[in-house]
Design a protein around this motif. Structure first.
Motif, PDB file in Angstrom:
ATOM      1  N   GLY A   1     -26.935 -47.419   8.382  1.00  0.00           N
ATOM      2  CA  GLY A   1     -26.389 -48.703   8.754  1.00  0.00           C
ATOM      3  C   GLY A   1     -26.765 -48.998  10.192  1.00  0.00           C
ATOM      4  O   GLY A   1     -27.137 -48.095  10.949  1.00  0.00           O
ATOM      5  N   MET A   2     -26.670 -50.265  10.572  1.00  0.00           N
ATOM      6  CA  MET A   2     -26.997 -50.672  11.935  1.00  0.00           C
ATOM      7  C   MET A   2     -25.977 -51.716  12.372  1.00  0.00           C
ATOM      8  O   MET A   2     -25.576 -52.571  11.586  1.00  0.00           O
ATOM      9  N   ASP A   3     -25.567 -51.607  13.620  1.00  0.00           N
ATOM     10  CA  ASP A   3     -24.604 -52.539  14.183  1.00  0.00           C
ATOM     11  C   ASP A   3     -24.935 -52.700  15.659  1.00  0.00           C
ATOM     12  O   ASP A   3     -25.870 -52.070  16.160  1.00  0.00           O
ATOM     13  N   ILE A   4     -24.191 -53.529  16.365  1.00  0.00           N
ATOM     14  CA  ILE A   4     -24.357 -53.619  17.808  1.00  0.00           C
ATOM     15  C   ILE A   4     -23.145 -52.963  18.456  1.00  0.00           C
ATOM     16  O   ILE A   4     -22.053 -52.952  17.889  1.00  0.00           O
ATOM     17  N   ASP A   5     -23.369 -52.384  19.631  1.00  0.00           N
ATOM     18  CA  ASP A   5     -22.302 -51.667  20.310  1.00  0.00           C
ATOM     19  C   ASP A   5     -22.490 -51.808  21.811  1.00  0.00           C
ATOM     20  O   ASP A   5     -23.627 -51.862  22.298  1.00  0.00           O
ATOM     21  N   GLU A   6     -21.383 -51.838  22.530  1.00  0.00           N
ATOM     22  CA  GLU A   6     -21.442 -52.024  23.974  1.00  0.00           C
ATOM     23  C   GLU A   6     -21.928 -50.784  24.707  1.00  0.00           C
ATOM     24  O   GLU A   6     -22.641 -50.882  25.704  1.00  0.00           O
ATOM     25  N   LYS A   7     -21.570 -49.597  24.197  1.00  0.00           N
ATOM     26  CA  LYS A   7     -21.954 -48.372  24.891  1.00  0.00           C
ATOM     27  C   LYS A   7     -21.973 -47.199  23.926  1.00  0.00           C
ATOM     28  O   LYS A   7     -21.446 -47.288  22.816  1.00  0.00           O
ATOM     29  N   ALA A   8     -22.551 -46.112  24.387  1.00  0.00           N
ATOM     30  CA  ALA A   8     -22.606 -44.897  23.593  1.00  0.00           C
ATOM     31  C   ALA A   8     -21.214 -44.299  23.452  1.00  0.00           C
ATOM     32  O   ALA A   8     -20.359 -44.464  24.324  1.00  0.00           O
ATOM     33  N   SER A   9     -20.992 -43.630  22.352  1.00  0.00           N
ATOM     34  CA  SER A   9     -19.768 -42.868  22.147  1.00  0.00           C
ATOM     35  C   SER A   9     -20.038 -41.418  22.545  1.00  0.00           C
ATOM     36  O   SER A   9     -21.194 -40.988  22.626  1.00  0.00           O
ATOM     37  N   GLU A  10     -18.986 -40.667  22.751  1.00  0.00           N
ATOM     38  CA  GLU A  10     -19.140 -39.265  23.123  1.00  0.00           C
ATOM     39  C   GLU A  10     -19.949 -38.533  22.057  1.00  0.00           C
ATOM     40  O   GLU A  10     -19.688 -38.668  20.860  1.00  0.00           O
ATOM     41  N   GLY A  11     -20.954 -37.803  22.488  1.00  0.00           N
ATOM     42  CA  GLY A  11     -21.792 -37.037  21.572  1.00  0.00           C
ATOM     43  C   GLY A  11     -22.977 -37.792  21.011  1.00  0.00           C
ATOM     44  O   GLY A  11     -23.796 -37.210  20.298  1.00  0.00           O
ATOM     45  N   ASP A  12     -23.106 -39.077  21.288  1.00  0.00           N
ATOM     46  CA  ASP A  12     -24.249 -39.853  20.794  1.00  0.00           C
ATOM     47  C   ASP A  12     -25.533 -39.425  21.488  1.00  0.00           C
ATOM     48  O   ASP A  12     -25.524 -39.004  22.641  1.00  0.00           O
ATOM     49  N   GLU A  13     -26.622 -39.594  20.796  1.00  0.00           N
ATOM     50  CA  GLU A  13     -27.951 -39.544  21.401  1.00  0.00           C
ATOM     51  C   GLU A  13     -28.308 -40.994  21.708  1.00  0.00           C
ATOM     52  O   GLU A  13     -27.975 -41.895  20.941  1.00  0.00           O
ATOM     53  N   THR A  14     -28.973 -41.219  22.832  1.00  0.00           N
ATOM     54  CA  THR A  14     -29.400 -42.572  23.189  1.00  0.00           C
ATOM     55  C   THR A  14     -30.910 -42.596  23.321  1.00  0.00           C
ATOM     56  O   THR A  14     -31.487 -41.787  24.035  1.00  0.00           O
ATOM     57  N   VAL A  15     -31.537 -43.506  22.611  1.00  0.00           N
ATOM     58  CA  VAL A  15     -32.978 -43.715  22.669  1.00  0.00           C
ATOM     59  C   VAL A  15     -33.181 -45.062  23.354  1.00  0.00           C
ATOM     60  O   VAL A  15     -32.519 -46.033  23.012  1.00  0.00           O
ATOM     61  N   GLU A  16     -34.101 -45.115  24.325  1.00  0.00           N
ATOM     62  CA  GLU A  16     -34.361 -46.372  25.026  1.00  0.00           C
ATOM     63  C   GLU A  16     -35.806 -46.808  24.832  1.00  0.00           C
ATOM     64  O   GLU A  16     -36.712 -45.989  24.812  1.00  0.00           O
ATOM     65  N   LYS A  17     -35.977 -48.111  24.705  1.00  0.00           N
ATOM     66  CA  LYS A  17     -37.315 -48.686  24.567  1.00  0.00           C
ATOM     67  C   LYS A  17     -37.307 -50.084  25.159  1.00  0.00           C
ATOM     68  O   LYS A  17     -36.525 -50.938  24.726  1.00  0.00           O
ATOM     69  N   ASN A  18     -38.153 -50.329  26.150  1.00  0.00           N
ATOM     70  CA  ASN A  18     -38.312 -51.652  26.760  1.00  0.00           C
ATOM     71  C   ASN A  18     -36.978 -52.287  27.165  1.00  0.00           C
ATOM     72  O   ASN A  18     -36.776 -53.485  27.000  1.00  0.00           O
ATOM     73  N   GLY A  19     -36.054 -51.488  27.652  1.00  0.00           N
ATOM     74  CA  GLY A  19     -34.769 -52.005  28.090  1.00  0.00           C
ATOM     75  C   GLY A  19     -33.706 -52.076  27.005  1.00  0.00           C
ATOM     76  O   GLY A  19     -32.570 -52.436  27.273  1.00  0.00           O
ATOM     77  N   LEU A  20     -34.053 -51.743  25.772  1.00  0.00           N
ATOM     78  CA  LEU A  20     -33.082 -51.702  24.680  1.00  0.00           C
ATOM     79  C   LEU A  20     -32.554 -50.282  24.542  1.00  0.00           C
ATOM     80  O   LEU A  20     -33.324 -49.327  24.559  1.00  0.00           O
ATOM     81  N   LYS A  21     -31.254 -50.148  24.366  1.00  0.00           N
ATOM     82  CA  LYS A  21     -30.647 -48.852  24.090  1.00  0.00           C
ATOM     83  C   LYS A  21     -30.268 -48.794  22.624  1.00  0.00           C
ATOM     84  O   LYS A  21     -29.740 -49.759  22.061  1.00  0.00           O
ATOM     85  N   VAL A  22     -30.565 -47.660  22.008  1.00  0.00           N
ATOM     86  CA  VAL A  22     -30.187 -47.409  20.618  1.00  0.00           C
ATOM     87  C   VAL A  22     -29.289 -46.185  20.622  1.00  0.00           C
ATOM     88  O   VAL A  22     -29.709 -45.112  21.048  1.00  0.00           O
ATOM     89  N   PHE A  23     -28.054 -46.353  20.163  1.00  0.00           N
ATOM     90  CA  PHE A  23     -27.084 -45.273  20.113  1.00  0.00           C
ATOM     91  C   PHE A  23     -27.075 -44.700  18.704  1.00  0.00           C
ATOM     92  O   PHE A  23     -26.984 -45.447  17.725  1.00  0.00           O
ATOM     93  N   VAL A  24     -27.180 -43.381  18.622  1.00  0.00           N
ATOM     94  CA  VAL A  24     -27.260 -42.732  17.318  1.00  0.00           C
ATOM     95  C   VAL A  24     -26.258 -41.585  17.271  1.00  0.00           C
ATOM     96  O   VAL A  24     -26.310 -40.694  18.125  1.00  0.00           O
ATOM     97  N   ASP A  25     -25.367 -41.600  16.267  1.00  0.00           N
ATOM     98  CA  ASP A  25     -24.425 -40.493  16.153  1.00  0.00           C
ATOM     99  C   ASP A  25     -25.175 -39.229  15.730  1.00  0.00           C
ATOM    100  O   ASP A  25     -26.295 -39.295  15.222  1.00  0.00           O
TER     101      ASP A  25
END
Length: 106
Positions: free
Chosen positions: A41-65
């Motif tokens: 699934g995919m949604d939008i989120d304001e920030k990472a949650s504890e334990g998330d991995e964060t991938v960044e590309k061209n100024g976009l952050k992708v938070f992944v549990d």
């Protein structure tokens, strides 16, 4: 490691801006599983949650549990536009092996 295409990053930033949520990011999560592997699934989120991995590309952050990150491996989030429609897709990796004969796999 999960990758994000330039096209997906730019489209996501465009969507976030239109929603008044610049600086937010995308969240990817496991949304169930079947005989052929996980669904995402995919949604939008304001920030990472504890334990998330964060991938960044061209100024976009992708938070992944953690669960989703472990199963995504070397896949890439992309954005496609075809005659049938448009949207985000996850490409790459080996296709799941369906040998159980369930009716939900085509």
């Amino acid at each position: 490691m999960l990758k994000v295409s330039d096209t997906a990053a730019e489209k996501a930033k465009e969507i976030l801006k239109a929603e008044g949520k610049e600086g937010w990011g995308l969240r990817i999560f496991v949304h169930g599983s079947g005989c052929c592997g996980p669904s995402y699934g995919m949604d939008i989120d304001e920030k990472a949650s504890e334990g998330d991995e964060t991938v960044e590309k061209n100024g976009l952050k992708v938070f992944v549990d953690k669960e989703a990150y472990a199963s995504l491996g070397e896949k890439e989030i992309d954005y496609i536009k075809t005659e049938q429609g448009e949207g985000f897709v996850i490409n790459g990796g080996e296709a799941p092996s369906c040998s159980s004969g369930c009716s939900s796999c085509g």
